[in-house]
Design a protein around this motif. Structure first.
Motif, PDB file in Angstrom:
ATOM      1  N   VAL A 231       2.250   4.740  -5.913  1.00  0.00           N
ATOM      2  CA  VAL A 231       2.044   6.186  -5.998  1.00  0.00           C
ATOM      3  C   VAL A 231       3.352   6.870  -5.651  1.00  0.00           C
ATOM      4  CG1 VAL A 231       0.726   8.163  -5.198  1.00  0.00           C
ATOM      5  CG2 VAL A 231      -0.347   5.909  -5.266  1.00  0.00           C
ATOM      6  N   VAL A 232       3.740   7.811  -6.476  1.00  0.00           N
ATOM      7  CA  VAL A 232       4.964   8.571  -6.232  1.00  0.00           C
ATOM      8  C   VAL A 232       4.534   9.988  -5.881  1.00  0.00           C
ATOM      9  CG1 VAL A 232       7.045   9.468  -7.309  1.00  0.00           C
ATOM     10  CG2 VAL A 232       6.282   7.149  -7.833  1.00  0.00           C
ATOM     11  N   PHE A 233       5.076  10.517  -4.789  1.00  0.00           N
ATOM     12  CA  PHE A 233       4.694  11.871  -4.376  1.00  0.00           C
ATOM     13  C   PHE A 233       5.811  12.846  -4.716  1.00  0.00           C
ATOM     14  CE2 PHE A 233       2.254   8.936  -1.859  1.00  0.00           C
ATOM     15  CZ  PHE A 233       0.984   9.499  -1.878  1.00  0.00           C
ATOM     16  N   LEU A 234       5.423  13.950  -5.278  1.00  0.00           N
ATOM     17  CA  LEU A 234       6.389  14.983  -5.631  1.00  0.00           C
ATOM     18  C   LEU A 234       6.051  16.276  -4.906  1.00  0.00           C
ATOM     19  CD1 LEU A 234       7.742  13.307  -7.821  1.00  0.00           C
ATOM     20  CD2 LEU A 234       7.303  15.155  -9.448  1.00  0.00           C
ATOM     21  N   ARG A 235       7.085  17.013  -4.547  1.00  0.00           N
ATOM     22  CA  ARG A 235       6.864  18.323  -3.959  1.00  0.00           C
ATOM     23  C   ARG A 235       8.083  19.182  -4.260  1.00  0.00           C
ATOM     24  NH1 ARG A 235       5.205  19.465   2.258  1.00  0.00           N
ATOM     25  NH2 ARG A 235       5.111  21.711   2.105  1.00  0.00           N
ATOM     26  N   ASP A 236       7.851  20.377  -4.719  1.00  0.00           N
ATOM     27  CA  ASP A 236       8.924  21.320  -5.065  1.00  0.00           C
ATOM     28  C   ASP A 236       9.990  20.677  -5.939  1.00  0.00           C
ATOM     29  OD1 ASP A 236       7.611  23.192  -3.553  1.00  0.00           O
ATOM     30  OD2 ASP A 236       8.742  22.654  -1.722  1.00  0.00           O
ATOM     31  N   GLY A 237       9.549  19.863  -6.841  1.00  0.00           N
ATOM     32  CA  GLY A 237      10.490  19.316  -7.816  1.00  0.00           C
ATOM     33  C   GLY A 237      11.275  18.125  -7.296  1.00  0.00           C
ATOM     34  N   ARG A 238      10.929  17.641  -6.142  1.00  0.00           N
ATOM     35  CA  ARG A 238      11.637  16.464  -5.631  1.00  0.00           C
ATOM     36  C   ARG A 238      10.641  15.370  -5.303  1.00  0.00           C
ATOM     37  NH1 ARG A 238      16.649  18.453  -2.692  1.00  0.00           N
ATOM     38  NH2 ARG A 238      16.645  20.671  -3.145  1.00  0.00           N
ATOM     39  N   GLN A 239      11.171  14.125  -5.368  1.00  0.00           N
ATOM     40  CA  GLN A 239      10.315  13.019  -4.957  1.00  0.00           C
ATOM     41  C   GLN A 239      10.334  12.978  -3.438  1.00  0.00           C
ATOM     42  OE1 GLN A 239      11.241   9.216  -6.671  1.00  0.00           O
ATOM     43  NE2 GLN A 239       9.924   8.159  -5.190  1.00  0.00           N
ATOM     44  N   VAL A 240       9.144  13.033  -2.841  1.00  0.00           N
ATOM     45  CA  VAL A 240       9.118  13.091  -1.386  1.00  0.00           C
ATOM     46  C   VAL A 240       8.419  11.875  -0.775  1.00  0.00           C
ATOM     47  CG1 VAL A 240       9.289  15.602  -1.215  1.00  0.00           C
ATOM     48  CG2 VAL A 240       7.030  14.521  -1.489  1.00  0.00           C
ATOM     49  N   GLY A 241       8.063  10.914  -1.598  1.00  0.00           N
ATOM     50  CA  GLY A 241       7.423   9.762  -0.990  1.00  0.00           C
ATOM     51  C   GLY A 241       7.035   8.738  -2.034  1.00  0.00           C
ATOM     52  N   ARG A 242       6.694   7.545  -1.548  1.00  0.00           N
ATOM     53  CA  ARG A 242       6.351   6.475  -2.445  1.00  0.00           C
ATOM     54  C   ARG A 242       5.464   5.514  -1.689  1.00  0.00           C
ATOM     55  NH1 ARG A 242       8.602   3.639  -6.945  1.00  0.00           N
ATOM     56  NH2 ARG A 242       8.373   1.411  -6.661  1.00  0.00           N
ATOM     57  N   LEU A 243       4.404   5.105  -2.329  1.00  0.00           N
ATOM     58  CA  LEU A 243       3.444   4.272  -1.643  1.00  0.00           C
ATOM     59  C   LEU A 243       3.066   3.135  -2.566  1.00  0.00           C
ATOM     60  CD1 LEU A 243       1.676   4.298   0.970  1.00  0.00           C
ATOM     61  CD2 LEU A 243      -0.025   5.589  -0.338  1.00  0.00           C
ATOM     62  N   GLU A 244       3.263   1.908  -2.055  1.00  0.00           N
ATOM     63  CA  GLU A 244       2.866   0.773  -2.873  1.00  0.00           C
ATOM     64  C   GLU A 244       1.527   0.267  -2.398  1.00  0.00           C
ATOM     65  OE1 GLU A 244       5.646  -1.863  -4.247  1.00  0.00           O
ATOM     66  OE2 GLU A 244       7.239  -0.364  -4.427  1.00  0.00           O
ATOM     67  N   GLU A 245       0.795  -0.372  -3.279  1.00  0.00           N
ATOM     68  CA  GLU A 245      -0.531  -0.887  -2.971  1.00  0.00           C
ATOM     69  C   GLU A 245      -1.381   0.155  -2.265  1.00  0.00           C
ATOM     70  OE1 GLU A 245      -1.816  -3.915  -3.803  1.00  0.00           O
ATOM     71  OE2 GLU A 245       0.020  -4.111  -5.006  1.00  0.00           O
ATOM     72  N   PRO A 246      -1.541   1.297  -2.867  1.00  0.00           N
ATOM     73  CA  PRO A 246      -2.253   2.371  -2.175  1.00  0.00           C
ATOM     74  C   PRO A 246      -3.750   2.142  -2.195  1.00  0.00           C
ATOM     75  CG  PRO A 246      -1.769   3.040  -4.389  1.00  0.00           C
ATOM     76  CD  PRO A 246      -1.232   1.637  -4.247  1.00  0.00           C
ATOM     77  N   THR A 247      -4.434   2.755  -1.261  1.00  0.00           N
ATOM     78  CA  THR A 247      -5.876   2.929  -1.344  1.00  0.00           C
ATOM     79  C   THR A 247      -6.111   4.418  -1.265  1.00  0.00           C
ATOM     80  OG1 THR A 247      -6.151   2.925   1.045  1.00  0.00           O
ATOM     81  CG2 THR A 247      -6.255   0.776  -0.078  1.00  0.00           C
TER      82      THR A 247
END
Lengths: 260, 852
Positions: A231-247
């Motif tokens: 999962v890639v998290f975006l906020r205000d046009g920037r990547q703000v996080g990344r989560l592998e093997e999410p639930t």
């Protein structure tokens, strides 16, 4: 593969994605709408890669730029700055015709609503990208896709004779039938009831697991994101996080953390 | 209500392009109507002025008394000695004797005779009098033997130079004349393509073969003499068969003559204009309906927010009213421009029309407003009623659709209209009323009703038809799917396809009808010519109604290559109070040249001034048989009792009444020929006969020397030209119909924005998108064109039945031509969709997908 590298993710992962394992990638991707005072930066120098053979979810609040990112990656929108690659192809310099052929032959699309051409049967809708290219479908592959999505007895129906879930399954089949390099799904379950939604997500998951397809999905539903590999998290046009093997729970936690 | 008004304006503004296209189609129709009025009014006014100017100084005219129609621009002649009688009358000022001839043709430097596009070539005697409308502008007036002048426009057009010598063909052959001057008729020399020549009186009479004869004597009154007094005195001095009329009478008669022609021209234009208006009605109605469908949510929201059904209806009608007013006002302007343009076009084609005053009469303005506003308002009524029926809940619920119309009710109305329409057409064609205007009105209204009925029936079969017609598209190489989708799209909305096609249907129906009638006429003519015309050769004047010297027939007859030769002369006489066409011909050879199918009696034995031959039809009318007397009243000799010499069946190429040439000599003033028919002597090859005529052809370049086939081809050519002109005018209706296709396709593109966006996203190229729209338009056009041809065939068939058998006795369907028109219409539809196709292909994919 199962390492959860939360710290790494939060440090924006500065290393450029390596094209070899990436189905699509962007470097310094910037998208600006408007000019002067009314200028809105939808994407602000985003470096991102979508790994081949994985299901990646893009999440973020409204206005975070997640849909814009998907559109720019898919060549549906032009970029203001930066480079976008699909496989080895740099798409930011392609003509409309080249982009169209790229979308037709190497990408699959699933939209939130209005996925199907109302005058065509389910089967014609599924085969549309092939038919547009004047190509003959690989009938064995087509049969597998159709059977997997349980659409066999719906092939002769028009979209208005199908339920919402069936329509979305037809869209999934259409995205799969060309065996594209990458499938872009824009809120594919947004208009579905939860059971139909889960069905569709299950099919996307199977496409990745069983057929080694690459799927990039924009969603705001943590449950949907729970089906993803990354999962890639975006906020205000920037990547703000990344989560592998999410639930779903991990995703929810992360969203709460980001919004604080 | 102010808010409703504002709403209407807003809506118009947000659909600018759609409404602009709609208004444009109304505008075109209104313009055409206005143009026909403006042109007619302007021409009438101008011709009135010309006639008034030309005759302003004439106080009285002395001429032969005759209540017969003029034949070939000539009055009955009067004796020249009357000039002295007139001059001797007390109170007479200037006396200006005049004559006029339509039989004299100038030959250009290259040896070709001057020809006109149907306008006459007239010669006058130069008087130099203020009583003449001609003034000298260059050189000298003709003042002696071998001199002539010509009007400046003709000199310019035909490259005739003052000082040069040209051959002039008179009734006695050709001889050289020096062009000494150029003249102007009135202020502008606007002669509508006519050629005017001037000679001295003596020379004109000589080459016209009318020595000692005049056609009129114009007289001005001496000072202090009242016109009425002058007339009274003249009448006293003149013989019984000569009259003196006031100048006003001459002006009125001339004006009447002009206005008859101008009004016919104007009415024909108006008829085409009304066709255009009718087609635009369909387009507006269709546009309103489509726009309405696209605005359901907006309308429902208004209703949900408290707008009454009446307010919604009112806002829809108000929009139509605004479009109607705008289109009418612009149409007035457009009409004036079109009138000027049409005049220019006519000038280019060789009808030099005078520059016309632009007269926007109150009638024109009222009609423009009635047509423009009436048509738009009328077209908006049903959509407005439906708009008001949108339930407020539709705002919240997707997928509200208007019912496809009350099926049964619609069908019943369509059947009633069809029956009424066919009845109207039937009455118009077979009603037998003497009132031509009434018959034409019934015919026109009937056709309108039939068209409306067909367009109402059309949705019943438009979808399967479009699907069927579009099926070849599925085999377009490399683009099967585009063709397939275009076919599906064309079949998608039966009503829309039907009403979009309706415009083309009307245009094509009229064109197909004209083609069927024309080709039936041609076929009948060809067959008739083959079976009736025995003569191998026909000599006819190149200019309609032209006449030539009776010497030519004698010269042809003298050639050994020809056995039977007869002159044919066209005239008129009064029989039982009605003026009838009478033809003079040589009875001794009549049946050798023309198989008239003699039923009773013997033409050869009737070759005497005392006999008349008539058709069975004419014999029945008069209740006579062979041997019975028949009273015939001639202009020159009054009532004569002739004996019916023979009765024949076939009036083809001649008339219902025939007199022998000897009878013509005895009873008509002019002894000139209109046609010569000749038969080659037995054993003489046509080519040898042709060669024998060469020297005569040189001597009479104003005549056509045709073999039977050439004659047929020439007549067929004339018919074809007429057909082309009709089709050009109907072309306007087609253009409006095509605008309708553009409009509908643009609206469909708008409606399917999301769909197009989706297809573009998943890989449809711009080119494929364009093809998709164009193919769909082509299918709709093909449907409209085919439907039109079917209706046109039916109309043509009815028309052929209605036209007398003497003209058309069979129906011929010009399959090739009709196929050509259908293909042309389909391609035109394809092109008409270019603009919406382009728009569709340029849609921003993302915006399109997000479009709601």
């Amino acid at each position: 593969m199962t390492e959860v590298t939360q710290n790494q993710a939060e440090s924006h992962e500065p290393t450029g994605p390596s094209a070899a394992t990436m189905a699509a990638s962007a470097v310094g991707l910037t998208k600006v709408y408007g000019e002067g005072n009314t200028q809105v930066v939808a994407l602000d120098h985003v470096d991102i890669g979508f790994e081949a053979g994985k299901l990646t979810a893009i999440m973020g609040p409204s206005g975070s730029g997640k849909s814009t990112l998907l559109h720019c990656m898919a060549g549906l929108d032009n970029v203001s700055e930066g480079e976008v690659h699909v496989g080895e192809t740099k798409i930011s310099t392609l003509s409309d015709k080249e982009l169209t052929l790229l979308r037709r032959e190497r990408m699959g699309f699933i939209f939130q609503a209005f996925n199907l051409v109302p005058t065509l049967t389910a089967e014609e809708n599924i085969l549309l990208p092939l038919l547009l290219g004047g190509r003959e479908p690989d009938s064995e592959w087509k049969d597998r896709v159709v059977d997997t999505l349980a659409l066999r007895d719906r092939l002769a129906h028009r979209p208005d004779e199908l339920s919402g879930g069936q329509q979305q399954r037809v869209a999934v089949a259409r995205a799969l039938v060309t065996r594209p390099d990458i499938i872009f799904a824009d809120e594919p379950t947004g208009n579905l009831d939860s059971i139909s939604g889960q069905e569709v997500l299950g099919f996307l998951r199977r496409a990745v697991d069983d057929w080694h397809q690459t799927v990039v999905m924009v969603t705001h539903d943590p449950g949907a994101a729970g089906y993803a590999d990354v999962v890639v998290f975006l906020r205000d046009g920037r990547q703000v996080g990344r989560l592998e093997e999410p639930t779903a729970d991990l995703v929810l936690d992360r969203i709460r953390a980001l919004e604080v | 209500m102010r808010s409703v008004f504002r709403l209407s304006l807003r809506n118009l503004a947000s659909n600018r392009l759609r409404f602009a296209l709609t208004a444009f189609s109304v505008l075109l129709g209104v313009s055409f109507v206005v143009a026909s009025f403006v042109l007619t009014d302007g021409l009438l006014k101008t011709f009135d002025n010309i006639v008034e100017d030309a005759n302003a100084d004439i106080d009285a005219q002395v001429r032969a008394k005759s209540d017969f129609e003029e034949v070939a621009f000539e009055d009955r002649p009067i004796d020249q000695s009357l000039v002295e009688v007139v001059s001797a009358v007390d109170g007479v000022g200037e006396v200006s004797p005049g004559t006029e001839s339509g039989k004299i043709v100038p030959v250009k430097a290259n040896g070709d005779p001057v020809e006109t596009a149907g306008a006459p070539i007239l010669s006058f005697n130069w008087t130099g009098s203020s009583l003449s409308p001609l003034t000298l502008v260059v050189g000298e007036a003709p003042d002696g033997a071998g001199e002539f002048a010509i009007d400046e426009s003709s000199a310019d057009r035909e490259d005739l130079v003052v000082g040069e010598t040209y051959d002039i063909i008179g009734t006695e052959g050709r001889e050289p004349f020096e062009l000494v001057g150029l003249t102007r008729f009135g202020d502008e020399n606007a002669l509508a393509g006519a050629v005017l020549m001037s000679f001295t009186l003596d020379e004109l009479q000589r080459i016209d073969g009318t020595e000692g004869l005049l056609q009129w004597i114009n007289v001005s009154a001496a000072p202090d003499v009242e016109d009425a007094v002058l007339i009274e005195r003249l009448e006293e001095a003149l013989p019984e068969d000569i009259e003196a009329v006031k100048g006003d009478v001459i002006i009125e008669e001339d004006q009447d003559e002009f206005s008859t022609v101008v009004n016919i021209f104007g009415n024909i234009l108006l008829a085409f204009a009304l066709v255009a208006v009718f087609v635009s009605t369909f387009i507006i109605s269709n546009t309103f309906n489509i726009l309405l469908g696209q605005r359901v949510r907006q309308l429902a929201l208004l209703r949900a927010l408290g707008a009454s059904a009446g307010q919604v209806r009112f806002s829809a009608v108000l929009e139509a009213l605004i479009i109607g007013v705008v289109a009418s006002v612009l149409g007035l302007g457009g009409g004036v421009l079109l009138a000027v343009g049409l005049r220019e076009l006519m000038n280019v084609l060789g009808f030099s029309l005078p520059s016309i005053d632009i007269i926007l009469s109150t009638r024109t303005i009222i009609v423009a407003a009635l047509v423009g506003i009436g048509v738009t308002l009328g077209a908006s009524l049903s959509p407005a009623r439906r708009a008001a029926s949108v339930p407020p809940v539709a705002a919240m619920r997707a997928g509200f659709r208007f019912g496809s119309g009350e099926g049964t009710r619609r069908t019943i109305i369509a059947i009633v209209l069809a029956v009424l329409g066919i009845a109207g057409m039937g009455y118009g064609l077979f009603g037998g009323s003497d009132d031509t205007a009434l018959l034409l009105l019934a015919l026109g209204l009937g056709a309108v009703l039939v068209f409306v009925a067909v367009s109402m029936f059309a949705p019943l079969f438009s979808s399967p038809s479009a699907s069927f017609l579009g099926s070849p598209l599925e085999h377009v190489p490399r683009s099967k799917i585009t063709g397939h989708m275009a076919r599906e799209n064309a079949a998608r909305n039966n009503k829309r396809t039907a009403s979009t096609a309706a415009g083309l249907m009307i245009g094509l129906a009229l064109i197909a009808m004209a083609s069927v009638v024309a080709s039936s006429l041609k076929e009948s003519f060809r067959a008739e010519l083959g079976s009736t015309l025995v003569a191998d050769y026909l000599i006819t004047p190149a200019t309609d109604g032209g006449q030539f010297s009776n010497q030519l027939a004698a010269e042809v007859a003298a050639l050994p290559e020809f056995s039977e030769v007869s002159a044919v002369r066209y005239g008129a006489a009064r029989i039982d109070g009605d003026e009838k066409g009478v033809v003079g011909t040589d009875f001794t050879v009549l049946t050798d040249l023309l198989d008239v199918d003699v039923l009773d009696g013997d033409p050869v034995a009737s070759a005497d001034p005392g006999f008349v031959l008539l058709t069975q039809e004419a014999a029945d009318d008069n209740g006579v048989e062979v041997g019975d007397p028949l009273m015939v009243e001639f202009a020159a000799t009054g009532s004569q009792i002739l004996t019916v010499g023979a009765i024949y069946d076939n009036p083809f190429l001649i008339a219902h009444y025939l007199v022998d040439l000897s009878g013509w000599d005895a009873n008509f003033d002019a002894q000139n020929d209109n046609v010569i028919a000749a038969k080659a002597a037995s054993g003489v090859e046509l080519a040898d006969a042709d060669a024998a005529l060469t020297s005569l052809e040189d001597a009479f370049p104003q005549l056509e020397f045709d073999t039977r086939d050439e004659f047929r081809e020439a007549l067929e050519g004339e018919l074809d030209s007429l057909l082309v002109i009709i089709n050009v005018f109907l072309g306007l209706a087609i253009i409006i119909a095509l605008l309708g296709i553009t409009n509908t396709m643009a609206l469909s593109v708008l409606e399917r924005t999301q769909e197009i966006g989706l297809m573009r996203a998943i890989g449809m190229t711009r080119r494929q998108t364009r093809s998709l729209i164009r193919f769909e338009a082509a299918v709709v056009s093909l449907f409209g064109a085919l439907l039109g041809v079917l209706v046109g065939l039916a109309f043509g068939w009815i028309a052929v039945i209605a036209i007398p058998e003497s003209l058309i006795d069979r129906i011929a369907i010009p399959v090739g031509t009709l196929v050509f028109y259908v293909v042309l219409a389909t391609i035109a539809g394809l092109i008409a969709a270019s603009f919406p196709a382009r728009r569709a292909s340029r849609l921003n994919v993302l915006d399109a997908i997000a479009h709601m």
